[in-house]
Design a protein around this motif. Structure first.
Motif, PDB file in Angstrom:
ATOM      1  N   GLY A 271       0.907  -0.623  -0.403  1.00  0.00           N
ATOM      2  CA  GLY A 271      -0.483   0.071   0.238  1.00  0.00           C
ATOM      3  C   GLY A 271       0.853   1.154   0.095  1.00  0.00           C
ATOM      4  N   PRO A 272       0.087   1.743   0.232  1.00  0.00           N
ATOM      5  CA  PRO A 272       0.850   3.541  -0.374  1.00  0.00           C
ATOM      6  C   PRO A 272       2.139   4.200   0.968  1.00  0.00           C
ATOM      7  N   ASN A 273       1.267   3.529   1.767  1.00  0.00           N
ATOM      8  CA  ASN A 273       1.976   4.148   3.408  1.00  0.00           C
ATOM      9  C   ASN A 273       3.243   3.333   3.767  1.00  0.00           C
ATOM     10  N   ALA A 274       3.605   2.537   3.217  1.00  0.00           N
ATOM     11  CA  ALA A 274       4.764   1.550   2.422  1.00  0.00           C
ATOM     12  C   ALA A 274       5.062   2.508   2.136  1.00  0.00           C
ATOM     13  N   LEU A 275       5.425   2.658   1.228  1.00  0.00           N
ATOM     14  CA  LEU A 275       6.613   3.347  -0.318  1.00  0.00           C
ATOM     15  C   LEU A 275       7.255   4.357   0.074  1.00  0.00           C
ATOM     16  N   THR A 276       7.900   3.899   1.078  1.00  0.00           N
ATOM     17  CA  THR A 276       9.637   4.919   1.190  1.00  0.00           C
ATOM     18  C   THR A 276      10.641   4.896   0.114  1.00  0.00           C
ATOM     19  N   SER A 277      11.737   5.803   0.408  1.00  0.00           N
ATOM     20  CA  SER A 277      12.555   5.324  -0.618  1.00  0.00           C
ATOM     21  C   SER A 277      13.740   4.172   0.437  1.00  0.00           C
ATOM     22  N   ARG A 278      13.592   3.731   1.076  1.00  0.00           N
ATOM     23  CA  ARG A 278      14.369   2.332   2.311  1.00  0.00           C
ATOM     24  C   ARG A 278      13.708   1.243   0.522  1.00  0.00           C
ATOM     25  N   ALA A 279      12.794   1.812   1.374  1.00  0.00           N
ATOM     26  CA  ALA A 279      11.298   0.331   0.908  1.00  0.00           C
ATOM     27  C   ALA A 279      11.698  -0.035  -0.607  1.00  0.00           C
TER      28      ALA A 279
END
Length: 198
Positions: free
Chosen positions: A26-34
């Motif tokens: 989902g969108p909330n999990a989208l980080t540069s690290r992920a």
């Protein structure tokens, strides 16, 4: 990834990784690290190619917009064949797949991303606005061929279909509406613009 090892097509690799994270978590999990972990590369790789993470996300959305516009050319090429309702229903189903809904979630939840996208999509919701324009161009072509009434307004019809479609598809958590449901919505929106026969 070891330093000095070249990564082919970095941009596409990072976009594909972001799309996998978006679909899975989902969108909330989208980080540069992920994204970089999913891509199997160092975090610095993303920042070497993009000013910051919001710049990366803006390019990801613009890439999706480019795909919508490419598919729109094929849709316009289909004018005069099959049925208008079937073409529009298929376009909606294609547009509102799980990935597109995830991208829309990103756009609506991240103010900094939306601000960057205003440079290329000054009004409306990025991705939906461009999809509406593509659909309006197709409906205008069908109107010009006499398959929609002469007085019909392709822009209004397109944005009504897009808005209705978005609500329909977003209402299915982890699934999608049936083809019958999608066709019913499209048929209802286009009913007044369809020439009467007999």
């Amino acid at each position: 990834m070891p330093t000095g090892v070249a990564i082919r097509d970095v941009r596409e690799q990072l976009f594909a990784a972001a799309e996998r994270v978006l679909l899975r978590d989902g969108p909330n999990a989208l980080t540069s690290r992920a994204v970089t972990a999913e891509a199997g590369c160092a975090k610095g790789v993303l920042h070497r190619h993009f000013d910051d993470f919001d710049a990366f996300l803006a390019e990801l959305v613009r890439d999706r917009i480019g795909e919508v516009e490419t598919r729109g050319a094929a849709l316009r090429g289909a004018a005069g064949t099959g049925t208008v309702v079937d073409h529009v229903a298929a376009a909606l189903t294609d547009l509102f797949g799980p990935l597109a809904l995830g991208v829309l979630g990103l756009v609506t939840s991240r103010d900094a991303l939306r601000a960057r996208l205003r440079r290329t999509t000054p009004v409306g919701i990025p991705l939906l606005t461009e999809a509406g324009a593509v659909l309006a161009a197709y409906l205008a072509a069908e109107r010009d061929l006499g398959r929609l009434t002469a007085g019909s307004d392709p822009d209004t019809l397109a944005f009504t279909v897009i808005g209705s479609g978005h609500l329909l598809f977003a209402g299915y958590e982890g699934g999608a509406p049936s083809a019958v449901e999608v066709r019913r919505v499209v048929d209802t929106v286009l009913a007044g613009a369809t020439p009467r026969t007999g």
